[in-house]
Write a protein that holds these residues in place. Structure first.
Motif, PDB file in Angstrom:
ATOM      1  N   SER A 153      29.151 -13.418 -45.298  1.00 41.45           N
ATOM      2  CA  SER A 153      28.688 -12.843 -43.956  1.00 41.45           C
ATOM      3  C   SER A 153      27.216 -12.351 -43.895  1.00 41.45           C
ATOM      4  O   SER A 153      26.653 -12.172 -42.866  1.00 41.45           O
ATOM      5  N   GLY A 154      26.806 -11.927 -45.020  1.00 33.21           N
ATOM      6  CA  GLY A 154      25.184 -11.639 -45.113  1.00 33.21           C
ATOM      7  C   GLY A 154      24.351 -12.683 -44.510  1.00 33.21           C
ATOM      8  O   GLY A 154      23.460 -12.510 -43.885  1.00 33.21           O
ATOM      9  N   ALA A 155      24.746 -13.998 -44.626  1.00 37.29           N
ATOM     10  CA  ALA A 155      23.896 -14.834 -44.280  1.00 37.29           C
ATOM     11  C   ALA A 155      23.749 -15.004 -42.796  1.00 37.29           C
ATOM     12  O   ALA A 155      22.657 -15.381 -42.251  1.00 37.29           O
ATOM     13  N   TRP A 156      24.667 -14.884 -41.940  1.00 38.45           N
ATOM     14  CA  TRP A 156      24.570 -14.831 -40.558  1.00 38.45           C
ATOM     15  C   TRP A 156      24.694 -13.468 -39.939  1.00 38.45           C
ATOM     16  O   TRP A 156      24.009 -13.332 -38.838  1.00 38.45           O
ATOM     17  N   THR A 157      25.094 -12.123 -40.358  1.00 35.13           N
ATOM     18  CA  THR A 157      24.925 -11.076 -39.955  1.00 35.13           C
ATOM     19  C   THR A 157      23.541 -10.471 -39.955  1.00 35.13           C
ATOM     20  O   THR A 157      23.109  -9.891 -38.888  1.00 35.13           O
ATOM     21  N   ILE A 182      13.345 -15.244 -38.856  1.00 37.29           N
ATOM     22  CA  ILE A 182      12.969 -14.675 -39.939  1.00 37.29           C
ATOM     23  C   ILE A 182      14.240 -14.316 -40.840  1.00 37.29           C
ATOM     24  O   ILE A 182      14.458 -14.672 -42.147  1.00 37.29           O
ATOM     25  N   ALA A 183      15.083 -13.645 -40.048  1.00 38.52           N
ATOM     26  CA  ALA A 183      16.399 -13.123 -40.475  1.00 38.52           C
ATOM     27  C   ALA A 183      17.194 -14.350 -41.106  1.00 38.52           C
ATOM     28  O   ALA A 183      17.732 -14.309 -42.156  1.00 38.52           O
ATOM     29  N   GLU A 184      17.377 -15.428 -40.240  1.00 37.22           N
ATOM     30  CA  GLU A 184      18.049 -16.656 -40.802  1.00 37.22           C
ATOM     31  C   GLU A 184      17.345 -17.217 -42.073  1.00 37.22           C
ATOM     32  O   GLU A 184      18.083 -17.543 -43.200  1.00 37.22           O
ATOM     33  N   TYR A 185      16.058 -17.344 -42.181  1.00 39.86           N
ATOM     34  CA  TYR A 185      15.348 -18.020 -43.378  1.00 39.86           C
ATOM     35  C   TYR A 185      15.612 -17.127 -44.488  1.00 39.86           C
ATOM     36  O   TYR A 185      15.758 -17.596 -45.722  1.00 39.86           O
ATOM     37  N   HIS A 186      15.486 -15.707 -44.459  1.00 43.74           N
ATOM     38  CA  HIS A 186      15.350 -14.729 -45.487  1.00 43.74           C
ATOM     39  C   HIS A 186      16.877 -14.180 -45.832  1.00 43.74           C
ATOM     40  O   HIS A 186      17.047 -13.508 -46.851  1.00 43.74           O
ATOM     41  N   GLY A 187      17.746 -14.418 -44.785  1.00 41.21           N
ATOM     42  CA  GLY A 187      19.317 -13.785 -45.056  1.00 41.21           C
ATOM     43  C   GLY A 187      19.889 -14.520 -46.546  1.00 41.21           C
ATOM     44  O   GLY A 187      19.635 -15.761 -46.637  1.00 41.21           O
ATOM     45  N   ALA A 210      22.192  -6.961 -44.116  1.00 44.72           N
ATOM     46  CA  ALA A 210      21.594  -6.007 -43.351  1.00 44.72           C
ATOM     47  C   ALA A 210      20.178  -5.696 -43.282  1.00 44.72           C
ATOM     48  O   ALA A 210      19.411  -5.575 -42.332  1.00 44.72           O
ATOM     49  N   PRO A 211      19.540  -5.336 -44.528  1.00 43.46           N
ATOM     50  CA  PRO A 211      18.237  -5.140 -44.351  1.00 43.46           C
ATOM     51  C   PRO A 211      17.277  -6.409 -44.324  1.00 43.46           C
ATOM     52  O   PRO A 211      16.173  -6.140 -43.791  1.00 43.46           O
ATOM     53  N   SER A 212      17.705  -7.543 -44.474  1.00 41.34           N
ATOM     54  CA  SER A 212      17.266  -8.773 -44.364  1.00 41.34           C
ATOM     55  C   SER A 212      17.010  -8.856 -42.647  1.00 41.34           C
ATOM     56  O   SER A 212      15.735  -9.202 -42.148  1.00 41.34           O
ATOM     57  N   GLY A 213      17.800  -8.472 -41.786  1.00 42.59           N
ATOM     58  CA  GLY A 213      17.696  -8.438 -40.390  1.00 42.59           C
ATOM     59  C   GLY A 213      16.895  -7.513 -40.027  1.00 42.59           C
ATOM     60  O   GLY A 213      16.010  -7.622 -39.049  1.00 42.59           O
ATOM     61  N   VAL A 214      17.044  -6.049 -40.591  1.00 44.10           N
ATOM     62  CA  VAL A 214      16.004  -4.861 -40.276  1.00 44.10           C
ATOM     63  C   VAL A 214      14.610  -5.437 -40.637  1.00 44.10           C
ATOM     64  O   VAL A 214      13.917  -5.213 -39.738  1.00 44.10           O
ATOM     65  N   THR A 215      14.400  -5.784 -41.645  1.00 40.27           N
ATOM     66  CA  THR A 215      13.049  -6.107 -42.078  1.00 40.27           C
ATOM     67  C   THR A 215      12.572  -7.239 -41.105  1.00 40.27           C
ATOM     68  O   THR A 215      11.223  -7.376 -40.823  1.00 40.27           O
ATOM     69  N   ALA A 216      13.182  -8.075 -40.765  1.00 38.45           N
ATOM     70  CA  ALA A 216      12.669  -9.352 -39.970  1.00 38.45           C
ATOM     71  C   ALA A 216      12.276  -8.806 -38.394  1.00 38.45           C
ATOM     72  O   ALA A 216      11.284  -9.170 -37.882  1.00 38.45           O
ATOM     73  N   VAL A 217      12.853  -7.679 -38.141  1.00 40.04           N
ATOM     74  CA  VAL A 217      12.590  -7.216 -36.716  1.00 40.04           C
ATOM     75  C   VAL A 217      11.154  -6.390 -37.028  1.00 40.04           C
ATOM     76  O   VAL A 217      10.226  -6.794 -36.053  1.00 40.04           O
TER      77      VAL A 217
END
Length: 442
Positions: A153-157, A182-187, A210-217
Motif C-alpha cells: 500500500s505504501g507504493a500508492w498511498t 515525486i510521490a509515485e517515483y519515490h514511494g 506516508a512520509p514519501s507523500g508528505v515530503t513530495a508536497v
C-alpha cells in the motif's frame, strides 16, 4: 461534477461528498485512531516513534508536527512516518479489497501531521482525508493493473497523501502534478508477498509511503519537479467518474487485528465452535479451504507477533480455543498457549478453484473443515469477511472496537472525548482539540 485528479484534489468539498462517503470518513477517523493507539503500544510502534524523534527532527524554520500519543515535536514527515508504522503495527485498519490494501494507515497520520501547521475545521479535515483515500485507491488500482508485481500500500498511498497535501498547502495545479509524480517515483515499490511469505516489521510499506507523500508536497512547493505520475496520467481509465463515482464506498473494516485474508476462515471457525458447542481439546485437525494468496499466510508455527498478523492457521486456532481473536491474541504470551499451538500445527491449507476465481474480483472466501478426535467431520458454510460493504460492521461494533483498543492506553474519559468529537466532526470549527487528544503524551 467530474474532475481531473488535480481539480479533484483542490476543488472537492465536504458538501460534495455523498452522505455514504461522509459517514465512511467519520467511521474511518474513529477506527484508525483506535488502531493507532493499539499500535503505539507495540514494539514496532515504540521503535519507530523513537527513530522519528532521533532522525526526523523539524528544521528551525520548517513546519512542525506532534507524534501521536507522545507529543514530541518532529517534522511532518517524521510524524507521518511514526504514525503510519504505529497503525500498520496492528493489522486492524480499514481497507479496500479490490486494491488489496489500505489507504487510511498512510493518509490519516499524514493528515494529522499536516494539521500541525495548517488550521482546519472538521469538514475541511475530512474532505482532505477523502481526497487522500480516493486518489490513493484509484492510483493503486492503476498500479496493480499495469504492473506484474503486487506492491504494498505504501507504493500508492504516497500518491494519495501527495494529492491531499497539495490541497492543504494550496499548491498551484502544476506543482500538484509534480507532487504526485515525486510521490509515485519515490514511494516504496515494496513486494507485499515477500512480507506474506516472510513476515517482519516491514509490513504494508505505509511507514515509508506516508512520509514519501508528505515530503513530495514540500519538495514540489519548493520547485522540485517530478511529473507525471504514470498511475495518474498514463492510465486515464482508472480516473473516469472522479468526483461522481466513489471507490471510498468499497472501504471495509476489520473486526480482527490480523490480515483480512484470514478473516473468513476465522469467522467460519467461530461459527462451527458456537454451533456445535465445541471443546477445542476434542479437535484433532483443521482444514482451511481458501484462495491462493491466503494459503501463503500459513503460519502454523509462529515465532513473533508479525507471524501471527500475517498468518491464518494460528488465528483460526486461537478462535477455536479462546473464542476470540483480539489484541491479547497478538501478545507474546499467546505463543506459549499449548492448545492453540497444537491445533495450529494440525492445520492444513488448501486452495479452492471457486475461491481463487472470486479473489480475482476482490472477494475473499473460505470454508473450514474440522475433524474431531472421535472421527466426526464438521464443515462450515462458505464465508466472506465481516466488515465488507455488503456485510458491514455496525456503528456499535466499530465503537466497541475503538474502546477496546484505546481505553487501556488512554483511559475511558479520553476515549469518550475522542469519540464524541469525531461524532460531530463536521460541526467542529477547529481540528486542534482533536489533534491534542490524539497527540497528548500518555
Amino acid at each position: 461534477m467530474v474532475h481531473t485528479p488535480v481539480t479533484f484534489a483542490h476543488k472537492i468539498q465536504w458538501a460534495d461528498l455523498p452522505s455514504s462517503v461522509q459517514n465512511l470518513m467519520k467511521r474511518s477517523v474513529l477506527d484508525t485512531i483506535g488502531v493507532a493507539a493499539a499500535g503505539y503500544q507495540t514494539q514496532m510502534g515504540r521503535i519507530t516513534a523513537r527513530y522519528s524523534k532521533d532522525h526526523w527532527q523539524a528544521g528551525a524554520t520548517g513546519p512542525k508536527a506532534q507524534l501521536m500519543f507522545d507529543g514530541a515535536s518532529v517534522s511532518p514527515a517524521g510524524a507521518a512516518f511514526a504514525g503510519a508504522f504505529a497503525i500498520d503495527a496492528v493489522d486492524a485498519h480499514d481497507g479496500h479489497s479490490p486494491v488489496k490494501g489500505h489507504a487510511g494507515s498512510a493518509v490519516f497520520p499524514a493528515l494529522c501531521a499536516f494539521g500541525g501547521s495548517v488550521r482546519l475545521n472538521g469538514s475541511q479535515f475530512m474532505a482532505a482525508m477523502a481526497v487522500g483515500y480516493e486518489v490513493g485507491y484509484r492510483a493503486g488500482l492503476a498500479q496493480h493493473a499495469t504492473l506484474s508485481d503486487y506492491h504494498t500500500s505504501g507504493a500508492w498511498t504516497a500518491i494519495g497523501v501527495a494529492a491531499m497535501g497539495a490541497r492543504l498547502l494550496e499548491l498551484p495545479p502544476d506543482a500538484t502534478r509534480h507532487a504526485m509524480g515525486i510521490a509515485e517515483y519515490h514511494g516504496p515499490r515494496s513486494q507485499m508477498m515477500r512480507c506474506i511469505d516472510h513476515p517482519t516489521m516491514v509490513r504494508d510499506g505505509v511507514g515509508w509511503g506516508a512520509p514519501s507523500g508528505v515530503t513530495a508536497v514540500y519538495m514540489a512547493q519548493a520547485g522540485f519537479t517530478g511529473a507525471p505520475a504514470l498511475t495518474v496520467e498514463a492510465a486515464p481509465e482508472f480516473w473516469d467518474g472522479l468526483g461522481r463515482d466513489w471507490e471510498i464506498e468499497r472501504t471495509h473494516y476489520k473486526p480482527y487485528p490480523v490480515c483480512r485474508w484470514a478473516h473468513p476462515a476465522i469467522d467460519a471457525a467461530s461459527d462451527l465452535r458456537t454451533q456445535h458447542g465445541l471443546n477445542a481439546a476434542n479437535i484433532a485437525s483443521v482444514e482451511i479451504k481458501t484462495f491462493h494468496n491466503a494459503t501463503r499466510l500459513a503460519g502454523q508455527d509462529p515465532q513473533t507477533a508479525d507471524d501471527i498478523a500475517y498468518g491464518i492457521a494460528f488465528p483460526v486456532a486461537a478462535m477455536l480455543v479462546r473464542g476470540q481473536v483480539g489484541l491479547a491474541e497478538l501478545a507474546p504470551a499467546v505463543l506459549d498457549d499449548a492448545e492453540i499451538c497444537r491445533i495450529s500445527k494440525a492445520t492444513e491449507l488448501t486452495e479452492d478453484a471457486g475461491f481463487n476465481a472470486a479473489a480475482e474480483h476482490g472477494e475473499r472466501w473460505a470454508r473450514v473443515v474440522l475433524t474431531l478426535r472421535d472421527g466426526q467431520v464438521l464443515t462450515s458454510r462458505d464465508y466472506r469477511p465481516k466488515g465488507d460493504p455488503d456485510n458491514p460492521m455496525s456503528d456499535a461494533e466499530i465503537s466497541a472496537k475503538f474502546h477496546s483498543f484505546t481505553v487501556p492506553l488512554l483511559g475511558q474519559a479520553r476515549a469518550n472525548q475522542i469519540e464524541d468529537l469525531v461524532g460531530q466532526l463536521e460541526q467542529v470549527h477547529d481540528i486542534a482539540p482533536l489533534l491534542d487528544l490524539i497527540c497528548a503524551p500518555v
